[in-house]
Design a protein around this motif. Structure first.
Motif, PDB file in Angstrom:
ATOM      1  N   ASP A  12      25.995  37.466  29.744  1.00 30.64           N
ATOM      2  CA  ASP A  12      24.759  36.555  29.955  1.00 30.64           C
ATOM      3  C   ASP A  12      24.434  36.680  31.569  1.00 30.64           C
ATOM      4  N   ASP A  13      23.244  36.901  31.556  1.00 31.09           N
ATOM      5  CA  ASP A  13      22.614  37.159  32.965  1.00 31.09           C
ATOM      6  C   ASP A  13      22.143  36.044  33.752  1.00 31.09           C
ATOM      7  N   ARG A  14      22.162  34.972  33.064  1.00 31.39           N
ATOM      8  CA  ARG A  14      21.857  33.817  33.562  1.00 31.39           C
ATOM      9  C   ARG A  14      22.703  33.228  34.654  1.00 31.39           C
ATOM     10  N   GLU A  15      22.290  32.651  35.814  1.00 35.87           N
ATOM     11  CA  GLU A  15      23.158  31.755  36.564  1.00 35.87           C
ATOM     12  C   GLU A  15      23.028  30.314  36.234  1.00 35.87           C
ATOM     13  N   TYR A  16      24.247  29.826  35.751  1.00 36.41           N
ATOM     14  CA  TYR A  16      24.191  28.391  35.393  1.00 36.41           C
ATOM     15  C   TYR A  16      24.550  27.567  36.531  1.00 36.41           C
ATOM     16  N   LEU A  17      23.652  26.513  36.785  1.00 39.16           N
ATOM     17  CA  LEU A  17      23.672  25.345  37.753  1.00 39.16           C
ATOM     18  C   LEU A  17      24.677  24.497  37.259  1.00 39.16           C
ATOM     19  N   TYR A  18      24.742  24.216  35.591  1.00 40.99           N
ATOM     20  CA  TYR A  18      25.419  23.324  35.323  1.00 40.99           C
ATOM     21  C   TYR A  18      25.593  23.719  33.653  1.00 40.99           C
ATOM     22  N   LYS A  19      26.677  23.776  33.110  1.00 38.71           N
ATOM     23  CA  LYS A  19      27.016  24.477  31.713  1.00 38.71           C
ATOM     24  C   LYS A  19      27.584  23.190  30.999  1.00 38.71           C
ATOM     25  N   GLY A  20      26.814  22.590  30.230  1.00 41.53           N
ATOM     26  CA  GLY A  20      27.450  21.469  29.456  1.00 41.53           C
ATOM     27  C   GLY A  20      27.455  21.548  27.954  1.00 41.53           C
ATOM     28  N   VAL A  21      27.152  22.613  27.370  1.00 43.65           N
ATOM     29  CA  VAL A  21      27.129  22.986  26.053  1.00 43.65           C
ATOM     30  C   VAL A  21      28.027  23.943  25.973  1.00 43.65           C
ATOM     31  N   GLU A  22      29.017  23.966  25.168  1.00 39.68           N
ATOM     32  CA  GLU A  22      30.284  24.685  24.999  1.00 39.68           C
ATOM     33  C   GLU A  22      30.396  24.902  23.572  1.00 39.68           C
ATOM     34  N   LYS A  23      30.534  26.150  23.171  1.00 40.36           N
ATOM     35  CA  LYS A  23      30.903  26.356  21.583  1.00 40.36           C
ATOM     36  C   LYS A  23      32.497  26.277  21.478  1.00 40.36           C
ATOM     37  N   GLU A  24      32.687  25.158  21.244  1.00 43.80           N
ATOM     38  CA  GLU A  24      34.314  24.771  20.981  1.00 43.80           C
ATOM     39  C   GLU A  24      34.393  24.629  19.504  1.00 43.80           C
ATOM     40  N   ASN A  25      35.709  25.026  19.051  1.00 37.67           N
ATOM     41  CA  ASN A  25      36.359  24.626  17.496  1.00 37.67           C
ATOM     42  C   ASN A  25      36.341  23.129  17.465  1.00 37.67           C
ATOM     43  N   VAL A  26      35.635  22.884  16.375  1.00 39.34           N
ATOM     44  CA  VAL A  26      35.383  21.440  16.078  1.00 39.34           C
ATOM     45  C   VAL A  26      36.178  21.091  14.774  1.00 39.34           C
ATOM     46  N   CYS A  27      36.741  19.906  14.767  1.00 37.36           N
ATOM     47  CA  CYS A  27      37.742  19.465  13.568  1.00 37.36           C
ATOM     48  C   CYS A  27      37.435  17.992  13.510  1.00 37.36           C
ATOM     49  N   ALA A  28      37.002  17.610  12.393  1.00 37.54           N
ATOM     50  CA  ALA A  28      36.787  16.196  12.115  1.00 37.54           C
ATOM     51  C   ALA A  28      37.100  15.861  10.766  1.00 37.54           C
ATOM     52  N   SER A  29      37.776  14.862  10.577  1.00 35.69           N
ATOM     53  CA  SER A  29      38.433  14.454   9.136  1.00 35.69           C
ATOM     54  C   SER A  29      37.794  13.089   9.011  1.00 35.69           C
ATOM     55  N   PHE A  30      37.287  12.721   7.623  1.00 34.65           N
ATOM     56  CA  PHE A  30      36.993  11.060   7.089  1.00 34.65           C
ATOM     57  C   PHE A  30      37.630  10.932   5.824  1.00 34.65           C
ATOM     58  N   ILE A  31      38.346   9.892   5.762  1.00 38.95           N
ATOM     59  CA  ILE A  31      38.670   9.362   4.455  1.00 38.95           C
ATOM     60  C   ILE A  31      37.542   8.988   3.619  1.00 38.95           C
ATOM     61  N   ILE A  32      37.464   9.527   2.581  1.00 40.06           N
ATOM     62  CA  ILE A  32      36.421   8.842   1.644  1.00 40.06           C
ATOM     63  C   ILE A  32      37.246   8.458   0.351  1.00 40.06           C
ATOM     64  N   GLY A  33      36.509   7.669  -0.344  1.00 42.30           N
ATOM     65  CA  GLY A  33      37.043   6.825  -1.821  1.00 42.30           C
ATOM     66  C   GLY A  33      37.067   7.670  -2.774  1.00 42.30           C
ATOM     67  N   LYS A  34      37.717   7.672  -3.826  1.00 44.89           N
ATOM     68  CA  LYS A  34      37.970   8.333  -4.943  1.00 44.89           C
ATOM     69  C   LYS A  34      36.591   8.259  -5.856  1.00 44.89           C
ATOM     70  N   ASP A  35      35.875   7.502  -5.481  1.00 42.10           N
ATOM     71  CA  ASP A  35      34.584   7.210  -6.284  1.00 42.10           C
ATOM     72  C   ASP A  35      33.329   8.021  -5.457  1.00 42.10           C
ATOM     73  N   ILE A  36      33.843   8.388  -4.258  1.00 43.72           N
ATOM     74  CA  ILE A  36      32.539   9.174  -3.432  1.00 43.72           C
ATOM     75  C   ILE A  36      32.648  10.424  -3.578  1.00 43.72           C
ATOM     76  N   LYS A  37      31.387  10.971  -3.913  1.00 44.45           N
ATOM     77  CA  LYS A  37      31.436  12.475  -3.987  1.00 44.45           C
ATOM     78  C   LYS A  37      30.285  12.908  -3.004  1.00 44.45           C
TER      79      LYS A  37
END
Length: 147
Positions: free
Chosen positions: A88-113
């Motif tokens: 990347d040839d850009r000079e960042y003054l602030y870099k707040g957007v990172e490509k990070e690995n994301v993991c999220a889990s949500f419990i859903i009911g048996k009748d939710i599809k």
């Protein structure tokens, strides 16, 4: 083995819920490993009576690097960023957007599809629908007299 005082105290008042209690005991004994959620920005909304949306912000992540699955009533969302250092040839003054690995889990009911998952402009939208909710039936049991 760790004890769950709340679960143990409910056992005398329940019949046929052993699988549910085992599920909570497994979650507790595994220290909630099933929910390896890291910091992720998301919204959960209800649309109508039986539809739900989960929106997960994935800035800078490509659709091909996202995996959505349902395993034992747990909706799991994972993104895998490439660990390459991009030139990347850009000079960042602030870099707040990172490509990070994301993991999220949500419990859903048996009748939710899960109906569909759509990725648009860095926002993953997952549409959920409640199918055939069980009606609340009250059944009176007649009491007979023994002779």
């Amino acid at each position: 083995m760790k004890s769950l005082s709340i679960i143990d105290s409910l056992r005398p008042f329940s019949v046929g819920f052993d699988n549910m209690f085992k599920h909570f005991e497994d979650l507790h004994s595994n220290d909630l490993d099933a929910f390896e959620t890291n910091r992720v920005n998301y919204n959960i909304t209800k649309v109508g009576k039986q539809d739900y949306n989960i929106e997960v912000a994935l800035p800078g992540v490509d659709q091909k690097d996202v995996n959505v699955s349902v395993e034992d009533n747990v909706l799991k969302i994972k993104s895998f960023s490439k660990n390459k250092v991009e030139k990347d040839d850009r000079e960042y003054l602030y870099k707040g957007v990172e490509k990070e690995n994301v993991c999220a889990s949500f419990i859903i009911g048996k009748d939710i599809k899960v109906e569909e998952a759509v990725m648009e402009k860095g926002l993953l939208s997952i549409k959920l629908k409640e199918e055939n909710p069980l009606p609340k039936n009250v059944k009176e049991i007649p009491i007979s007299k023994r002779q």
